[in-house]
Write a protein that holds these residues in place. Structure first.
Motif, PDB file in Angstrom:
ATOM      1  N   ARG A 142       0.832  -1.205   0.000  1.00  0.00           N
ATOM      2  CA  ARG A 142       0.000   0.000   0.000  1.00  0.00           C
ATOM      3  C   ARG A 142       0.870   1.261   0.000  1.00  0.00           C
ATOM      4  NH1 ARG A 142      -5.239   0.954   1.134  1.00  0.00           N
ATOM      5  NH2 ARG A 142      -5.525  -1.220   1.754  1.00  0.00           N
ATOM      6  N   ASP A 143       1.950   1.231   0.762  1.00  0.00           N
ATOM      7  CA  ASP A 143       2.823   2.405   0.813  1.00  0.00           C
ATOM      8  C   ASP A 143       3.477   2.670  -0.543  1.00  0.00           C
ATOM      9  OD1 ASP A 143       2.227   2.637   3.480  1.00  0.00           O
ATOM     10  OD2 ASP A 143       3.989   1.565   4.165  1.00  0.00           O
ATOM     11  N   ILE A 144       3.850   1.595  -1.242  1.00  0.00           N
ATOM     12  CA  ILE A 144       4.462   1.761  -2.566  1.00  0.00           C
ATOM     13  C   ILE A 144       3.465   2.393  -3.537  1.00  0.00           C
ATOM     14  CG2 ILE A 144       5.395   0.511  -4.547  1.00  0.00           C
ATOM     15  CD1 ILE A 144       6.570  -1.516  -2.594  1.00  0.00           C
ATOM     16  N   VAL A 145       2.227   1.892  -3.531  1.00  0.00           N
ATOM     17  CA  VAL A 145       1.201   2.430  -4.428  1.00  0.00           C
ATOM     18  C   VAL A 145       0.933   3.898  -4.123  1.00  0.00           C
ATOM     19  CG1 VAL A 145      -1.229   2.264  -5.079  1.00  0.00           C
ATOM     20  CG2 VAL A 145       0.132   0.170  -4.823  1.00  0.00           C
ATOM     21  N   GLU A 146       0.803   4.237  -2.854  1.00  0.00           N
ATOM     22  CA  GLU A 146       0.546   5.627  -2.487  1.00  0.00           C
ATOM     23  C   GLU A 146       1.713   6.529  -2.875  1.00  0.00           C
ATOM     24  OE1 GLU A 146      -0.341   5.588   1.644  1.00  0.00           O
ATOM     25  OE2 GLU A 146      -2.358   4.731   1.396  1.00  0.00           O
ATOM     26  N   HIS A 147       2.935   6.011  -2.731  1.00  0.00           N
ATOM     27  CA  HIS A 147       4.114   6.794  -3.103  1.00  0.00           C
ATOM     28  C   HIS A 147       4.129   7.067  -4.609  1.00  0.00           C
ATOM     29  CE1 HIS A 147       8.303   8.117  -3.251  1.00  0.00           C
ATOM     30  NE2 HIS A 147       8.485   7.261  -4.243  1.00  0.00           N
ATOM     31  N   VAL A 148       3.826   6.037  -5.399  1.00  0.00           N
ATOM     32  CA  VAL A 148       3.825   6.201  -6.856  1.00  0.00           C
ATOM     33  C   VAL A 148       2.756   7.213  -7.277  1.00  0.00           C
ATOM     34  CG1 VAL A 148       3.375   5.022  -9.035  1.00  0.00           C
ATOM     35  CG2 VAL A 148       4.780   3.920  -7.293  1.00  0.00           C
ATOM     36  N   LYS A 149       1.555   7.103  -6.710  1.00  0.00           N
ATOM     37  CA  LYS A 149       0.488   8.040  -7.068  1.00  0.00           C
ATOM     38  C   LYS A 149       0.874   9.472  -6.706  1.00  0.00           C
ATOM     39  CE  LYS A 149      -3.524   4.973  -6.878  1.00  0.00           C
ATOM     40  NZ  LYS A 149      -4.840   4.714  -6.243  1.00  0.00           N
ATOM     41  N   GLU A 150       1.468   9.627  -5.555  1.00  0.00           N
ATOM     42  CA  GLU A 150       1.875  10.969  -5.125  1.00  0.00           C
ATOM     43  C   GLU A 150       2.919  11.569  -6.060  1.00  0.00           C
ATOM     44  OE1 GLU A 150       3.898  13.121  -1.199  1.00  0.00           O
ATOM     45  OE2 GLU A 150       3.281  11.016  -1.129  1.00  0.00           O
ATOM     46  N   GLN A 151       3.852  10.716  -6.522  1.00  0.00           N
ATOM     47  CA  GLN A 151       4.905  11.192  -7.400  1.00  0.00           C
ATOM     48  C   GLN A 151       4.411  11.454  -8.816  1.00  0.00           C
ATOM     49  OE1 GLN A 151       8.175  11.825  -6.503  1.00  0.00           O
ATOM     50  NE2 GLN A 151       7.497  11.506  -4.395  1.00  0.00           N
ATOM     51  N   LEU A 152       3.437  10.685  -9.292  1.00  0.00           N
ATOM     52  CA  LEU A 152       3.046  10.733 -10.699  1.00  0.00           C
ATOM     53  C   LEU A 152       1.853  11.637 -10.992  1.00  0.00           C
ATOM     54  CD1 LEU A 152       3.422   7.047 -11.911  1.00  0.00           C
ATOM     55  CD2 LEU A 152       5.054   8.908 -12.044  1.00  0.00           C
ATOM     56  N   ASP A 153       1.084  11.970  -9.979  1.00  0.00           N
ATOM     57  CA  ASP A 153      -0.135  12.743 -10.236  1.00  0.00           C
ATOM     58  C   ASP A 153       0.152  14.040 -10.998  1.00  0.00           C
ATOM     59  OD1 ASP A 153      -2.018  11.030  -9.322  1.00  0.00           O
ATOM     60  OD2 ASP A 153      -2.174  11.885  -7.316  1.00  0.00           O
ATOM     61  N   GLN A 154       1.155  14.796 -10.546  1.00  0.00           N
ATOM     62  CA  GLN A 154       1.464  16.067 -11.186  1.00  0.00           C
ATOM     63  C   GLN A 154       2.015  15.866 -12.587  1.00  0.00           C
ATOM     64  OE1 GLN A 154       0.715  19.064  -9.899  1.00  0.00           O
ATOM     65  NE2 GLN A 154       1.402  20.014 -11.805  1.00  0.00           N
ATOM     66  N   ILE A 155       2.884  14.848 -12.747  1.00  0.00           N
ATOM     67  CA  ILE A 155       3.479  14.588 -14.060  1.00  0.00           C
ATOM     68  C   ILE A 155       2.417  14.172 -15.069  1.00  0.00           C
ATOM     69  CG2 ILE A 155       5.120  13.113 -15.303  1.00  0.00           C
ATOM     70  CD1 ILE A 155       6.733  12.937 -12.736  1.00  0.00           C
ATOM     71  N   LEU A 156       1.571  13.227 -14.693  1.00  0.00           N
ATOM     72  CA  LEU A 156       0.540  12.735 -15.609  1.00  0.00           C
ATOM     73  C   LEU A 156      -0.492  13.815 -15.915  1.00  0.00           C
ATOM     74  CD1 LEU A 156      -0.081   9.106 -14.300  1.00  0.00           C
ATOM     75  CD2 LEU A 156       1.269   9.821 -16.248  1.00  0.00           C
ATOM     76  N   GLU A 157      -0.762  14.669 -14.966  1.00  0.00           N
ATOM     77  CA  GLU A 157      -1.710  15.753 -15.212  1.00  0.00           C
ATOM     78  C   GLU A 157      -1.196  16.693 -16.305  1.00  0.00           C
ATOM     79  OE1 GLU A 157      -3.935  19.371 -12.748  1.00  0.00           O
ATOM     80  OE2 GLU A 157      -2.949  17.721 -11.678  1.00  0.00           O
ATOM     81  N   ASN A 158       0.110  16.921 -16.311  1.00  0.00           N
ATOM     82  CA  ASN A 158       0.695  17.750 -17.371  1.00  0.00           C
ATOM     83  C   ASN A 158       0.605  17.063 -18.737  1.00  0.00           C
ATOM     84  OD1 ASN A 158       1.383  19.795 -15.575  1.00  0.00           O
ATOM     85  ND2 ASN A 158       3.394  18.890 -15.128  1.00  0.00           N
TER      86      ASN A 158
END
Length: 313
Positions: A142-158
């Motif tokens: 769960r921690d890995i998934v949350e970390h990935v989402k936190e890191q990628l949200d801004q990048i993917l939004e762009n």
């Protein structure tokens, strides 16, 4: 004839122009329209009109969820190889014009997008795992998934996309590490089983000791009460014997008879009782006159003692 052919050609061209003026966009898809290579507008699902020969359909973008499977390797802080199998679920951020423009023009094609997306996810997971020890990785899904989402949200939004979900379906290590982990689990299970068995044995022994102790207490209490009752019975027997002897002695004195006859009778009765209930044991009795007289004196003394006690009462 020539006029007919020209009219037919004009009619055919008009038909092509009219037919190219209408565009059908499927449900779940957005069409991007350009004019001479420059972005103009987007077309929603359904029947749409566009300027023939001027507006062009640049691309059709699916706004449905899409998935991709990932397989990659990472290294933990203590230099253990970790192998991941994951499923990535993503979609277009929304149907706004800005998001559609990012999706349409940020990457050359779909292949480049997928390459960038996969490498970004892998890099984020590798960076996170590199700070953890091998023993911690399995419990940090769960921690890995949350970390990935936190890191990628801004990048993917762009890029015009949104990460819907990341599922880590399988996390494995090298065979030698998996074997050692299995041995650790097996040894822990054996240890737990031994502890449970020891606790069960301790409880059994404790209960048995408590039961034995209670039985001893009950037996001791019963023996005490029985001894008390036996003592009371013997005391009553002696009291009745003393009373009987006193009465018999008084009657013999009134009749001017020798009271020693009573003692002699008791002596013989005792010998008879020994003989009948000895069960084969040998009893040696001194039958001499002196011994008999000594016994008689002791019995008489006992008789006098009981008589004095009776008078005092």
């Amino acid at each position: 004839m020539t006029g007919t052919i020209a009219l037919f050609i004009v009619f055919f061209i008009l038909l092509i122009v009219i037919s190219s003026s209408f565009v059908t966009v499927k449900q779940g898809t957005i069409a991007v329209v350009t004019v001479f290579g420059k972005y103009r507008r987007i077309l929603s699902p359904g029947l749409n009109f566009k300027l023939p020969l001027i507006e062009n359909i640049y691309s059709r973008i699916s706004i449905q969820n899409r998935s991709v499977e990932l397989e990659f390797q990472a290294v933990t802080f203590d230099q253990a190889n970790v192998y991941f199998k994951a499923m990535l679920l993503y979609s277009v951020l929304n149907q706004s014009e800005e998001s559609i423009k990012n999706v349409a023009f940020k990457f050359v094609d779909e292949r480049n997008l997928m390459q960038a997306l996969i490498r970004t996810v892998e890099g984020s997971i590798r960076a996170f795992v590199a700070t953890k020890r091998q023993a911690e990785v399995l419990v940090l899904r769960r921690d890995i998934v949350e970390h990935v989402k936190e890191q990628l949200d801004q990048i993917l939004e762009n890029w015009g996309y949104h990460l819907q979900d990341l599922q880590l379906n399988d996390i494995t290590f090298d065979d030698i590490i998996m074997k050692s982990m299995s041995q650790v689990v097996a040894s822990n299970n054996l240890k737990a089983a031994a502890e449970n068995e020891g606790q069960a044995l301790l409880i059994t022994k404790t209960k048995a000791a408590e039961a034995e102790g209670n039985a001893i207490k009950i037996s001791a209490e019963a023996e005490r009460q029985a001894s008390q009752l036996r003592g009371q019975g013997v005391a009553l027997f002696r009291q009745e014997v003393a009373k009987g002897m006193s009465v018999a002695a008084k009657e013999m004195q009134d009749a001017h008879m020798d009271t020693s006859v009573i003692l002699f009778t008791m002596w013989t009765e005792s010998i008879k009782h020994f003989a009948e209930n000895s069960q084969g044991n040998v009893i040696f009795l001194d039958g001499s006159t002196d011994a008999m007289q000594q016994t008689m004196k002791e019995v008489m003394s006992l008789n006098l003692l009981h008589a004095d006690k009776s008078k005092s009462k």
